[in-house]
Design a protein around this motif. Structure first.
Motif, PDB file in Angstrom:
ATOM      1  N   PRO A 221     -62.536  96.263 -44.445  1.00  0.00           N
ATOM      2  CA  PRO A 221     -63.453  95.603 -45.379  1.00  0.00           C
ATOM      3  C   PRO A 221     -64.917  95.810 -44.994  1.00  0.00           C
ATOM      4  O   PRO A 221     -65.262  95.897 -43.807  1.00  0.00           O
ATOM      5  CB  PRO A 221     -63.058  94.127 -45.266  1.00  0.00           C
ATOM      6  CG  PRO A 221     -61.653  94.134 -44.760  1.00  0.00           C
ATOM      7  CD  PRO A 221     -61.573  95.319 -43.846  1.00  0.00           C
ATOM      8  N   ALA A 222     -65.770  95.880 -46.011  1.00  0.00           N
ATOM      9  CA  ALA A 222     -67.208  95.972 -45.752  1.00  0.00           C
ATOM     10  C   ALA A 222     -67.685  94.785 -44.932  1.00  0.00           C
ATOM     11  O   ALA A 222     -68.614  94.912 -44.126  1.00  0.00           O
ATOM     12  CB  ALA A 222     -67.972  96.046 -47.077  1.00  0.00           C
ATOM     13  N   ALA A 223     -67.033  93.632 -45.100  1.00  0.00           N
ATOM     14  CA  ALA A 223     -67.412  92.442 -44.329  1.00  0.00           C
ATOM     15  C   ALA A 223     -67.237  92.656 -42.835  1.00  0.00           C
ATOM     16  O   ALA A 223     -67.889  91.999 -42.024  1.00  0.00           O
ATOM     17  CB  ALA A 223     -66.586  91.242 -44.794  1.00  0.00           C
ATOM     18  N   THR A 224     -66.357  93.581 -42.471  1.00  0.00           N
ATOM     19  CA  THR A 224     -66.143  93.895 -41.060  1.00  0.00           C
ATOM     20  C   THR A 224     -67.069  95.001 -40.564  1.00  0.00           C
ATOM     21  O   THR A 224     -67.642  94.908 -39.483  1.00  0.00           O
ATOM     22  CB  THR A 224     -64.676  94.318 -40.836  1.00  0.00           C
ATOM     23  OG1 THR A 224     -63.813  93.227 -41.158  1.00  0.00           O
ATOM     24  CG2 THR A 224     -64.429  94.748 -39.394  1.00  0.00           C
ATOM     25  N   LEU A 225     -67.243  96.044 -41.376  1.00  0.00           N
ATOM     26  CA  LEU A 225     -67.925  97.246 -40.895  1.00  0.00           C
ATOM     27  C   LEU A 225     -69.385  97.356 -41.307  1.00  0.00           C
ATOM     28  O   LEU A 225     -70.161  98.023 -40.611  1.00  0.00           O
ATOM     29  CB  LEU A 225     -67.181  98.495 -41.402  1.00  0.00           C
ATOM     30  CG  LEU A 225     -65.729  98.670 -40.945  1.00  0.00           C
ATOM     31  CD1 LEU A 225     -65.165  99.968 -41.509  1.00  0.00           C
ATOM     32  CD2 LEU A 225     -65.617  98.651 -39.429  1.00  0.00           C
ATOM     33  N   ALA A 226     -69.786  96.754 -42.433  1.00  0.00           N
ATOM     34  CA  ALA A 226     -71.116  97.050 -42.974  1.00  0.00           C
ATOM     35  C   ALA A 226     -71.960  95.834 -43.312  1.00  0.00           C
ATOM     36  O   ALA A 226     -73.184  95.880 -43.181  1.00  0.00           O
ATOM     37  CB  ALA A 226     -70.972  97.928 -44.218  1.00  0.00           C
ATOM     38  N   ASP A 227     -71.333  94.760 -43.747  1.00  0.00           N
ATOM     39  CA  ASP A 227     -72.100  93.593 -44.195  1.00  0.00           C
ATOM     40  C   ASP A 227     -72.677  92.823 -43.007  1.00  0.00           C
ATOM     41  O   ASP A 227     -72.193  92.951 -41.883  1.00  0.00           O
ATOM     42  CB  ASP A 227     -71.212  92.663 -45.017  1.00  0.00           C
ATOM     43  CG  ASP A 227     -70.838  93.249 -46.366  1.00  0.00           C
ATOM     44  OD1 ASP A 227     -71.471  94.251 -46.761  1.00  0.00           O
ATOM     45  OD2 ASP A 227     -69.923  92.710 -47.005  1.00  0.00           O
ATOM     46  N   PRO A 228     -73.706  91.994 -43.255  1.00  0.00           N
ATOM     47  CA  PRO A 228     -74.232  91.137 -42.181  1.00  0.00           C
ATOM     48  C   PRO A 228     -73.151  90.203 -41.642  1.00  0.00           C
ATOM     49  O   PRO A 228     -72.405  89.594 -42.409  1.00  0.00           O
ATOM     50  CB  PRO A 228     -75.341  90.347 -42.877  1.00  0.00           C
ATOM     51  CG  PRO A 228     -75.746  91.195 -44.034  1.00  0.00           C
ATOM     52  CD  PRO A 228     -74.489  91.862 -44.499  1.00  0.00           C
ATOM     53  N   ILE A 229     -73.032  90.116 -40.338  1.00  0.00           N
ATOM     54  CA  ILE A 229     -72.118  89.179 -39.688  1.00  0.00           C
ATOM     55  C   ILE A 229     -72.862  88.541 -38.520  1.00  0.00           C
ATOM     56  O   ILE A 229     -73.989  88.927 -38.201  1.00  0.00           O
ATOM     57  CB  ILE A 229     -70.819  89.859 -39.184  1.00  0.00           C
ATOM     58  CG1 ILE A 229     -71.146  91.068 -38.284  1.00  0.00           C
ATOM     59  CG2 ILE A 229     -69.934  90.273 -40.332  1.00  0.00           C
ATOM     60  CD1 ILE A 229     -69.916  91.715 -37.679  1.00  0.00           C
ATOM     61  N   ALA A 230     -72.227  87.562 -37.896  1.00  0.00           N
ATOM     62  CA  ALA A 230     -72.890  86.853 -36.801  1.00  0.00           C
ATOM     63  C   ALA A 230     -71.886  86.555 -35.698  1.00  0.00           C
ATOM     64  O   ALA A 230     -70.681  86.765 -35.852  1.00  0.00           O
ATOM     65  CB  ALA A 230     -73.509  85.551 -37.328  1.00  0.00           C
ATOM     66  N   GLY A 231     -72.403  86.056 -34.581  1.00  0.00           N
ATOM     67  CA  GLY A 231     -71.554  85.589 -33.496  1.00  0.00           C
ATOM     68  C   GLY A 231     -70.859  86.704 -32.752  1.00  0.00           C
ATOM     69  O   GLY A 231     -71.346  87.847 -32.681  1.00  0.00           O
ATOM     70  N   PRO A 232     -69.669  86.424 -32.196  1.00  0.00           N
ATOM     71  CA  PRO A 232     -68.942  87.419 -31.395  1.00  0.00           C
ATOM     72  C   PRO A 232     -68.627  88.699 -32.167  1.00  0.00           C
ATOM     73  O   PRO A 232     -68.618  89.783 -31.573  1.00  0.00           O
ATOM     74  CB  PRO A 232     -67.662  86.678 -30.994  1.00  0.00           C
ATOM     75  CG  PRO A 232     -68.033  85.231 -31.043  1.00  0.00           C
ATOM     76  CD  PRO A 232     -68.999  85.100 -32.173  1.00  0.00           C
ATOM     77  N   ALA A 233     -68.366  88.580 -33.475  1.00  0.00           N
ATOM     78  CA  ALA A 233     -68.058  89.784 -34.263  1.00  0.00           C
ATOM     79  C   ALA A 233     -69.259  90.714 -34.311  1.00  0.00           C
ATOM     80  O   ALA A 233     -69.118  91.942 -34.207  1.00  0.00           O
ATOM     81  CB  ALA A 233     -67.621  89.392 -35.671  1.00  0.00           C
ATOM     82  N   LEU A 234     -70.469  90.154 -34.475  1.00  0.00           N
ATOM     83  CA  LEU A 234     -71.679  90.970 -34.478  1.00  0.00           C
ATOM     84  C   LEU A 234     -71.862  91.668 -33.130  1.00  0.00           C
ATOM     85  O   LEU A 234     -72.180  92.865 -33.071  1.00  0.00           O
ATOM     86  CB  LEU A 234     -72.897  90.106 -34.787  1.00  0.00           C
ATOM     87  CG  LEU A 234     -74.260  90.800 -34.688  1.00  0.00           C
ATOM     88  CD1 LEU A 234     -74.338  91.968 -35.656  1.00  0.00           C
ATOM     89  CD2 LEU A 234     -75.386  89.798 -34.934  1.00  0.00           C
ATOM     90  N   ALA A 235     -71.652  90.926 -32.044  1.00  0.00           N
ATOM     91  CA  ALA A 235     -71.795  91.522 -30.711  1.00  0.00           C
ATOM     92  C   ALA A 235     -70.800  92.661 -30.508  1.00  0.00           C
ATOM     93  O   ALA A 235     -71.147  93.710 -29.941  1.00  0.00           O
ATOM     94  CB  ALA A 235     -71.603  90.445 -29.649  1.00  0.00           C
ATOM     95  N   ARG A 236     -69.556  92.469 -30.982  1.00  0.00           N
ATOM     96  CA  ARG A 236     -68.545  93.506 -30.809  1.00  0.00           C
ATOM     97  C   ARG A 236     -68.897  94.736 -31.642  1.00  0.00           C
ATOM     98  O   ARG A 236     -68.758  95.877 -31.182  1.00  0.00           O
ATOM     99  CB  ARG A 236     -67.174  92.949 -31.215  1.00  0.00           C
ATOM    100  CG  ARG A 236     -66.000  93.913 -30.997  1.00  0.00           C
ATOM    101  CD  ARG A 236     -65.894  94.383 -29.551  1.00  0.00           C
ATOM    102  NE  ARG A 236     -66.022  93.313 -28.599  1.00  0.00           N
ATOM    103  CZ  ARG A 236     -65.043  92.482 -28.257  1.00  0.00           C
ATOM    104  NH1 ARG A 236     -63.842  92.631 -28.782  1.00  0.00           N
ATOM    105  NH2 ARG A 236     -65.246  91.522 -27.379  1.00  0.00           N
ATOM    106  N   ARG A 237     -69.356  94.533 -32.872  1.00  0.00           N
ATOM    107  CA  ARG A 237     -69.721  95.672 -33.715  1.00  0.00           C
ATOM    108  C   ARG A 237     -70.912  96.427 -33.134  1.00  0.00           C
ATOM    109  O   ARG A 237     -70.929  97.662 -33.107  1.00  0.00           O
ATOM    110  CB  ARG A 237     -70.024  95.206 -35.146  1.00  0.00           C
ATOM    111  CG  ARG A 237     -70.148  96.357 -36.142  1.00  0.00           C
ATOM    112  CD  ARG A 237     -70.174  95.853 -37.565  1.00  0.00           C
ATOM    113  NE  ARG A 237     -71.460  95.232 -37.901  1.00  0.00           N
ATOM    114  CZ  ARG A 237     -71.702  94.656 -39.082  1.00  0.00           C
ATOM    115  NH1 ARG A 237     -70.746  94.602 -40.004  1.00  0.00           N
ATOM    116  NH2 ARG A 237     -72.882  94.121 -39.335  1.00  0.00           N
TER     117      ARG A 237
END
Length: 261
Positions: A221-237
């Motif tokens: 999903p774009a929510a995983t690979l491209a869209d703005p995210i925050a927290g641990p997911a952002l750090a991992r990406r």
């Protein structure tokens, strides 16, 4: 569901045997399932727990007669009985255009590697992996799992006559050697509610394998690979991007997975 999975296993067994099943006794069917699937990867449990094996064997033979061969009979069974609306298989299903799109990407990537294996680190990319392996005439490696989707994929690969190697996940410490084209479809059939962090964790697990002989194509999903995210997911990406192995992140049109559009 249990009887449908049993018929799926019987169709796979018939494909391997090359002859009708209804002439065989239930004991014969169980012996053959044990012989063909001694480690119970995809046949024996389904056939053992299916119920009336005489009736199920007749059903399998009738499906083959109606569809002309075991592969088409199995496809019809999956669509009619296993990919019911709202089921995990239906939620994860790819559109026909998505399958063509991915084949058009995986083919050139595989050619770069010579004659690689196709690798699915989810172990349950139902439908897609057999189609890719058949079209590209490549062997397959799978992370081992025991969900119904894992077992279904292994039956599909047997029906496609593709050599398959099972790899234990080993807590993420698995390895795949030599030329490998990794294909990841996220979220996977067996973890449809996996959040962005869980998906990125699996991408990183595969990325640890990558070298000059291996590539990874991931549809997520774009929510995983491209869209703005925050927290641990952002750090991992961000970590994945900093490692310098990402060639491109491309936003594709919606609808590749119709149930999730």
């Amino acid at each position: 569901m249990r009887s449908a999975e049993a018929v799926s296993a019987l169709l796979t067994l018939r494909h391997q045997l090359g002859e009708p099943l209804a002439v065989l006794s239930p004991d014969d069917l169980l012996d053959l399932a044990d012989e063909r699937d001694p480690d119970d990867h995809c046949l024996f449990n389904e056939i053992t727990r299916g119920g009336d094996l005489r009736e199920l064997a007749r059903t399998a033979d009738e499906l083959v007669d109606a569809a002309w061969d075991t592969v088409r009979a199995h496809q019809r069974l999956v669509e009619a009985c296993l990919r019911t609306p709202g089921s995990p298989l239906a939620q994860a299903a790819l559109s026909e255009s998505a399958g063509r799109f991915l084949l058009g990407l995986v083919g050139p990537l595989a050619k770069e590697l010579g004659e690689p294996r196709l690798m699915d680190a989810t172990g349950c990319a139902v439908d897609l992996l057999p189609k890719l392996a058949t079209s590209l005439e490549l062997p397959v490696s799978l992370i081992e799992g025991q969900s119904s989707a894992h077992r279904l994929l292994r039956r599909q690969l047997l029906l496609s006559d593709r050599p398959t190697l099972l790899i234990e996940r080993d807590g993420g410490g698995w390895s795949a050697n030599g030329p490998v084209a990794h294909v990841l479809l996220l979220p996977s059939v067996d973890s449809p509610s996996a959040d962005a962090l869980a998906q990125l964790d699996l991408i990183e697990e595969v990325a640890l394998q990558l070298d000059a002989q291996q590539v990874l194509l991931c549809l997520a999903p774009a929510a995983t690979l491209a869209d703005p995210i925050a927290g641990p997911a952002l750090a991992r990406r961000d970590q994945l991007l900093r490692e310098g192995q990402v060639r491109a992140v491309v936003r594709v049109p919606a609808g590749l997975r119709p149930a999730q559009a």
